[in-house]
Design a protein around this motif. Structure first.
Motif, PDB file in Angstrom:
ATOM      1  N   LEU A   1      20.081 -44.549 138.371  1.00 17.22           N
ATOM      2  CA  LEU A   1      21.162 -44.433 137.393  1.00 17.22           C
ATOM      3  C   LEU A   1      22.031 -45.677 137.476  1.00 17.22           C
ATOM      4  O   LEU A   1      22.281 -46.202 138.554  1.00 17.22           O
ATOM      5  N   MET A   2      22.480 -46.126 136.333  1.00 16.20           N
ATOM      6  CA  MET A   2      23.377 -47.260 136.332  1.00 16.20           C
ATOM      7  C   MET A   2      24.767 -46.784 135.941  1.00 16.20           C
ATOM      8  O   MET A   2      24.928 -46.018 134.999  1.00 16.20           O
ATOM      9  N   VAL A   3      25.745 -47.249 136.711  1.00 17.54           N
ATOM     10  CA  VAL A   3      27.115 -46.889 136.368  1.00 17.54           C
ATOM     11  C   VAL A   3      27.709 -47.975 135.490  1.00 17.54           C
ATOM     12  O   VAL A   3      27.606 -49.154 135.801  1.00 17.54           O
ATOM     13  N   GLY A   4      28.273 -47.572 134.391  1.00 15.78           N
ATOM     14  CA  GLY A   4      28.948 -48.510 133.502  1.00 15.78           C
ATOM     15  C   GLY A   4      30.342 -48.001 133.222  1.00 15.78           C
ATOM     16  O   GLY A   4      30.562 -46.798 133.157  1.00 15.78           O
ATOM     17  N   GLU A   5      31.261 -48.937 133.087  1.00 17.70           N
ATOM     18  CA  GLU A   5      32.635 -48.544 132.832  1.00 17.70           C
ATOM     19  C   GLU A   5      32.829 -48.286 131.350  1.00 17.70           C
ATOM     20  O   GLU A   5      32.337 -49.051 130.521  1.00 17.70           O
ATOM     21  N   ALA A   6      33.582 -47.266 131.045  1.00 16.32           N
ATOM     22  CA  ALA A   6      33.878 -47.022 129.642  1.00 16.32           C
ATOM     23  C   ALA A   6      34.756 -48.122 129.067  1.00 16.32           C
ATOM     24  O   ALA A   6      34.795 -48.337 127.864  1.00 16.32           O
ATOM     25  N   LEU A   7      35.459 -48.821 129.962  1.00 10.64           N
ATOM     26  CA  LEU A   7      36.398 -49.838 129.501  1.00 10.64           C
ATOM     27  C   LEU A   7      35.706 -51.106 129.046  1.00 10.64           C
ATOM     28  O   LEU A   7      36.231 -51.860 128.249  1.00 10.64           O
ATOM     29  N   VAL A   8      34.530 -51.356 129.585  1.00 10.07           N
ATOM     30  CA  VAL A   8      33.884 -52.626 129.310  1.00 10.07           C
ATOM     31  C   VAL A   8      33.560 -52.715 127.826  1.00 10.07           C
ATOM     32  O   VAL A   8      33.214 -51.735 127.187  1.00 10.07           O
ATOM     33  N   GLY A   9      33.725 -53.886 127.290  1.00  9.25           N
ATOM     34  CA  GLY A   9      33.529 -54.016 125.844  1.00  9.25           C
ATOM     35  C   GLY A   9      32.145 -54.491 125.503  1.00  9.25           C
ATOM     36  O   GLY A   9      31.152 -53.816 125.797  1.00  9.25           O
ATOM     37  N   SER A  10      32.081 -55.670 124.938  1.00  9.42           N
ATOM     38  CA  SER A  10      30.810 -56.145 124.402  1.00  9.42           C
ATOM     39  C   SER A  10      29.824 -56.515 125.513  1.00  9.42           C
ATOM     40  O   SER A  10      28.642 -56.691 125.255  1.00  9.42           O
ATOM     41  N   ASP A  11      30.313 -56.602 126.734  1.00 11.68           N
ATOM     42  CA  ASP A  11      29.431 -56.970 127.836  1.00 11.68           C
ATOM     43  C   ASP A  11      28.437 -55.852 128.156  1.00 11.68           C
ATOM     44  O   ASP A  11      27.396 -56.097 128.769  1.00 11.68           O
ATOM     45  N   SER A  12      28.765 -54.652 127.706  1.00 13.89           N
ATOM     46  CA  SER A  12      27.967 -53.488 128.088  1.00 13.89           C
ATOM     47  C   SER A  12      26.498 -53.651 127.719  1.00 13.89           C
ATOM     48  O   SER A  12      25.620 -53.255 128.486  1.00 13.89           O
ATOM     49  N   VAL A  13      26.247 -54.239 126.556  1.00 16.10           N
ATOM     50  CA  VAL A  13      24.871 -54.365 126.094  1.00 16.10           C
ATOM     51  C   VAL A  13      24.059 -55.226 127.064  1.00 16.10           C
ATOM     52  O   VAL A  13      22.974 -54.839 127.498  1.00 16.10           O
ATOM     53  N   ALA A  14      24.630 -56.370 127.423  1.00 16.63           N
ATOM     54  CA  ALA A  14      23.911 -57.264 128.332  1.00 16.63           C
ATOM     55  C   ALA A  14      23.739 -56.628 129.697  1.00 16.63           C
ATOM     56  O   ALA A  14      22.669 -56.730 130.309  1.00 16.63           O
ATOM     57  N   GLN A  15      24.770 -55.965 130.172  1.00 22.63           N
ATOM     58  CA  GLN A  15      24.674 -55.280 131.466  1.00 22.63           C
ATOM     59  C   GLN A  15      23.504 -54.309 131.479  1.00 22.63           C
ATOM     60  O   GLN A  15      22.637 -54.354 132.353  1.00 22.63           O
ATOM     61  N   ALA A  16      23.519 -53.437 130.506  1.00 22.17           N
ATOM     62  CA  ALA A  16      22.487 -52.403 130.467  1.00 22.17           C
ATOM     63  C   ALA A  16      21.112 -53.033 130.382  1.00 22.17           C
ATOM     64  O   ALA A  16      20.181 -52.632 131.086  1.00 22.17           O
ATOM     65  N   ARG A  17      20.998 -54.045 129.543  1.00 26.04           N
ATOM     66  CA  ARG A  17      19.701 -54.657 129.341  1.00 26.04           C
ATOM     67  C   ARG A  17      19.205 -55.335 130.621  1.00 26.04           C
ATOM     68  O   ARG A  17      18.066 -55.133 131.038  1.00 26.04           O
ATOM     69  N   ASN A  18      20.062 -56.100 131.255  1.00 27.26           N
ATOM     70  CA  ASN A  18      19.630 -56.826 132.452  1.00 27.26           C
ATOM     71  C   ASN A  18      19.272 -55.894 133.588  1.00 27.26           C
ATOM     72  O   ASN A  18      18.282 -56.102 134.280  1.00 27.26           O
ATOM     73  N   PHE A  19      20.075 -54.886 133.778  1.00 20.74           N
ATOM     74  CA  PHE A  19      19.742 -53.953 134.854  1.00 20.74           C
ATOM     75  C   PHE A  19      18.446 -53.227 134.552  1.00 20.74           C
ATOM     76  O   PHE A  19      17.637 -52.981 135.431  1.00 20.74           O
TER      77      PHE A  19
END
Ligand code: GTP
Ligand code: MG
Lengths: 293, 642
Positions: free
Chosen positions: B559-577
């Motif tokens: 599972l990957m934890v992502g912050e609800a606060l993060v904005g446009s970075d979320s897409v790249a984060q999810a993709r890279n992980f």
């Protein structure tokens, strides 16, 4: 001019005049006809009774639909949209409501007509089915089609049981949430165990057994599971969504389909197959439909 | 080398199909699932010049839709084959099918469309288009040097399986093979008995002939190369003569086929050089040049062209009507449009939708949905709506809104159920502990959410081992130790058992994780939760260590934890992980933390799911151990649309 005058309307109405006779005659003839028309129009439902086809993807809902519509199975693929098809009950079944009608009666023909509502079974598209369940107008029954061969495996069984659990829970909620004291109209469920032609398919009694067991499991893990985010996110006071409902008798012990009777839902399991080299065997499903039509 | 062509409805019924070789229904099913339902595979935009494609098990699928009628047209062919005319075929068949059966399709409560008679139309289309592409191909075909043997083999491999009609198309791909100066098979072909079983039906000889015709063309230009070939010598001699006669030599056995042949040939002559569109071809030429019995075909062609032209014209008027002609026309149109916008029954065009869609996009952006995801959602809604009629008494905006709600629900709803407890049960039943690991960037709340999950599992009386595989950040192990102590305290009340597995700092995380799993199996823990070091998703070095981690610890769930606060970075984060675990392994789900701090701006959920197609499993909604929630799709959609 008073009403008792020689040429008043009252005198004219009783006088042996041609026009009076004509009017009286027309009235006598037309009134019953009009009355008949009026009552007849009222009595015959403008919308057809309908049966909902629900079930996981690939169970054979659309296949059954085409079989019923055109007496032969068409090739099918995964559905992405619901469809409502008008069909006729096959000749050799008599609808419950027309047991005493003669076959020549137009009302008999009409009573054999109904709608089959096919819904997509893919996990992402079940909202089509659930919205229809939440507000069932004219739904006479639900046909839950499942693939008796995939039910033989753990994963398939769980998916099917979960979907069935949700369907039954929706029906129960509808019953317990009803405002009238009489409760809403009963909606029976037929579990149509399809693909009996495959040799890996479970026989109907095993399907029943396995499903009951799996639904108990689903209920148990739902009870233990996390609350969902509904209230927390919308900033409502927690606890409002606290009262969750459990399927069956308070959600204790093991689940049996018989427990659904209490909430106005009878569950029947029948095996059959829509496709095989030498034709289909879905008699028992049609019989069930006939008995609820 | 078309394998299958199907016309099906969105409700899943195949209305008409033509199969040249068996293709399992699962091929088209997976197209529907991956592209239409789960939208995992992004089709290229249609204005990229060609129709979108989808590949599966060596097949390539191309499709087009008629949304208002709920129709899908799919062509399936082998990926090895390059087919240039499929796009045109799809367009023409769509126009034809709608033109012929549009009325039947509109009947309510019926799925039956009586289209037995569609086959001849389809066949003619194939012939025409093949003819065109043949002629287009013959020129380069002659210049081809002998192809690689691999090419030859693959072509030969399919040969016996290819049903008669496809044969006609063969030249396109076989030219190269055939024009090679390999005399033996070529010369023997006309006389071998094999041909009778290979080329059956009326189209058979036609195929043979067109192949020959092709070869003749080849012979004309590359004469020396094929001079050894007896047949081609002969053909060369007649090369300048009327094509009909050459064909007569070979196709004399049957009359019918020679006619068919003539058709494609005339296409070849009339159309290709001038590069005319199909619809513009003068049908007279087809009728007059061929011999007896062609009038039927001519009628068919005429009718076909008419229908296609009609449909195209309809499309044009419907688009041009919006732009309006003349002052009066346009103002009337505008009023009518306004009226219909209120009352409904308006056919939506791209222009109608442009403005409301822009508004919708801005709205989503305000909700913290990443731009990329917002654009995609809007595109998918647009694809959904263009060409559709609004229902009565709904405005364009309302239609758009409901469609967007649907799109959101679709993207957020997981494909299969996410019952963690059930999964643990299944894995434990096979005699090993269930391993769950958590990854994410720094400071998003990995350890906190891990403890929340541990608490949830304790409530369900599981025995949980927490592995401290964050050997990087100082204080990480201590932080976990505090959590474990708290949880142990709580577990006295809640039941269950929890312990910490730690090896200090500096060691290799993957090894620690693997050790923890073996330790758990030995000491009768049934769940292992692995905390990993936080890492920037664009830190190549740290990210690459995740692959080893995945291989050694073999987590059942990542599972990957992502912050609800993060904005446009979320897409790249999810993709890279998602990509960091090497091929064959990806994330299994997201935990979105700190949802309580963003109010209704829950767009991050959508962005992350959009980027990867992986579902949101948990939401963190507070500071307490119990503040973990499952996802309620309905309420999130409401928040996003509010
Ligand atoms: N062997 C066998 N196959 C069947 C039977 N009934 C249906 N099938 C096959 O099962 C597949 C799926 O059938 P559909 O009717 O399309 O499934 P569905 O329930 O409509 O699925 P969704 O539309 O995805 O919800 C088809 O390929 C059918 O040929 C049966 O009785 N026996
Ligand atoms: Mg279906």
């Amino acid at each position: 001019m008073a009403w008792y005058d020689e040429d008043s309307w009252a005198t004219a109405a009783f006088a042996p005049k041609g026009s009076t006779i004509a009017i009286t005659f027309l009235l006598a003839v037309l009134l019953p006809i009009l009355l008949h028309q009026f009552i007849y129009r009222k009595a015959t439902p403008t919308t057809l009774p309908c049966f909902l086809l629900i079930g996981p993807s690939g169970a054979g809902k659309t296949a059954f639909l085409t079989l019923t519509e055109r007496k032969a199975v068409a090739q099918t693929h995964t559905s992405t949209a619901p469809s409502a098809i008008e069909v006729l009950l096959p000749e050799d079944h008599t609808p419950q409501s027309s047991h005493y009608r003669s076959p020549g009666d137009p009302a008999y023909e009409r009573s054999r007509r109904f709608l089959l509502n096919d819904t997509p079974g893919h996990g992402k598209l079940r909202h089509f089915a659930t919205t229809q369940l939440a507000n069932p107008t004219n739904v006479r029954g639900i046909i839950f089609v499942l693939d008796a061969a995939t039910v033989a495996e753990e994963a398939g069984l769980n998916e099917t049981a979960e979907y069935l659990h949700d369907v039954l829970l929706a029906l129960q909620k509808r019953y317990t949430g009803a405002t009238t004291s009489k409760g809403p109209k009963e909606i029976p469920v037929l579990i149509a165990a399809n693909k009996m032609d495959l040799f890996t398919a479970l026989p109907p009694h095993l399907v029943t057994q396995q499903l009951e067991k799996a639904i108990s499991e689903v209920r148990k893990s739902r009870a233990k599971g996390l609350k969902d985010s509904g209230a927390a996110l919308s900033g409502e006071e927690e606890g409002l969504d606290e009262e969750r409902e459990w399927l069956g008798e308070g959600g204790e012990g093991s689940f049996e389909f018989g427990q659904m009777e209490e909430v106005g839902t009878s569950v029947t399991v029948h095996g059959g197959h829509v496709i095989r080299g030498d034709g289909a065997d879905v008699r028992s499903w049609y019989e069930w439909i006939a008995s609820h039509l | 080398m078309l394998d299958t062509f199907e016309v099906l409805t969105t409700s899943g019924v195949v209305l008409w199909s033509r199969r040249y070789s068996p293709v399992g229904p699962h091929i088209i099913n997976s197209l529907i699932r991956d592209v239409f339902i789960e939208e995992r595979v992004q089709p290229q935009a249609e204005d990229a010049g060609s129709k979108p494609t989808y590949r599966k098990e060596g097949y390539t699928l191309k499709w087009t839709t008629a949304k208002d009628l709920g129709l899908i047209f799919v062509a399936v062919y082998q990926s090895l084959v390059h087919m240039t005319w499929i796009d045109k075929l799809l367009d023409n068949i769509r126009a034809l099918f709608i033109g012929l059966y549009g009325e039947q399709l509109k009947t309510k409560h019926s799925s039956v469309v009586n289209c037995d008679k569609f086959a001849p139309y389809f066949e003619r289309q194939i012939q025409d288009l093949e003819g065109q592409s043949d002629s287009g191909f013959s020129a380069p075909g002659t210049k081809l040097t002998p192809p690689s043997s691999a090419d030859n083999e693959s072509a030969d491999e399919f040969d016996p399986k290819i049903p008669p009609l496809q044969k006609q198309h063969k030249p396109q791909h076989d030219t190269s093979a055939d024009s090679t100066p390999v005399p033996t098979p070529d010369t023997s072909r006309p006389t071998t008995p094999a041909q009778s079983h290979l080329l059956t039906g009326r189209a058979g000889p036609g195929a043979k002939l067109s192949r020959r015709g092709k070869k003749k063309a080849a012979a004309l230009t590359s004469a020396p190369a094929s001079s050894g070939d007896e047949a081609s010598v002969k053909r060369k001699g007649k090369g300048s003569a009327k094509k009909n006669r050459v064909w007569g030599d070979f196709g004399a056995e049957e009359e019918d086929p020679s006619m068919v042949l003539d058709y494609s040939q005339s296409d070849l002559r009339d159309e290709a050089p001038e590069g005319e569109a199909l619809a513009e071809v003068n049908p007279e030429s087809w009728g007059s040049r061929t011999g007896k019995g062609q009038f039927v075909l001519k009628d068919l062609d005429l009718e076909m062209d008419q229908i296609i032209a009609e449909q195209n014209a309809k499309k044009e008027t419907s688009t041009s009507a919006v732009s309006g002609g003349g002052l009066v026309g346009s103002s009337l149109g505008a009023i009518g449009g306004l009226f219909r916008n209120v009352v409904g029954g308006k056919t939506l065009t791209e222009e109608d939708l442009a403005k409301p869609l822009k508004g919708m996009e801005d709205h989503l952006l305000k909700k913290n949905v990443a731009r990329e995801a917002a654009v995609r959602l809007c595109d998918s809604v647009k694809r959904d709506l263009v060409g559709l009629k609004t229902s009565s008494f709904t405005t364009v905006e309302a239609t758009l809104r409901t469609s967007m709600e649907k799109a959101l629900a679709k993207i957020l709803t997981p494909t299969s159920s996410l019952d963690l407890l059930r999964e643990i049960q299944t894995v434990n039943a096979s005699g090993r502990p269930y391993v769950l690991s958590i990854v994410g960037v720094n400071g998003v709340g990995k350890s906190t959410n891990l403890s929340k999950i541990a608490f949830f599992l304790l409530q369900n009386h599981h025995r949980v081992l927490i592995a401290a595989a964050d050997t990087f950040r100082s204080g990480a192990v201590e932080q976990l130790r505090v959590h474990v102590r708290n949880l142990q305290e709580l577990s006295k009340r809640e039941g269950g058992q929890v312990d910490l597995f730690e090896k200090g700092y500096g060691k290799d995380a993957a090894n620690i994780a693997a050790d923890a799993v073996t330790h758990a199996a030995k000491t009768n823990f049934n769940v292992v939760l692995i905390d990993t070091a936080g890492r920037r998703h664009n830190d190549q070095r740290l990210m690459s260590s995740l692959e080893k981690f995945g291989k050694l610890a073999k987590p059942d769930k990542i599972l990957m934890v992502g912050e609800a606060l993060v904005g446009s970075d979320s897409v790249a984060q999810a993709r890279n992980f998602n990509q960091s675990f090497g091929p064959g392994r990806g994330l299994d789900g997201f935990i979105i933390s700190k949802c309580d701090t963003v109010g209704d701006m829950v767009g991050t959920l959508v962005s992350m799911v959009h980027a990867t197609g992986i579902p949101v499993v948990f939401l963190g909604v507070g500071q307490h151990y119990a503040d973990l929630r499952g996802l309620n799709v309905g309420s999130v959609c409401r928040l996003l649309m509010s």
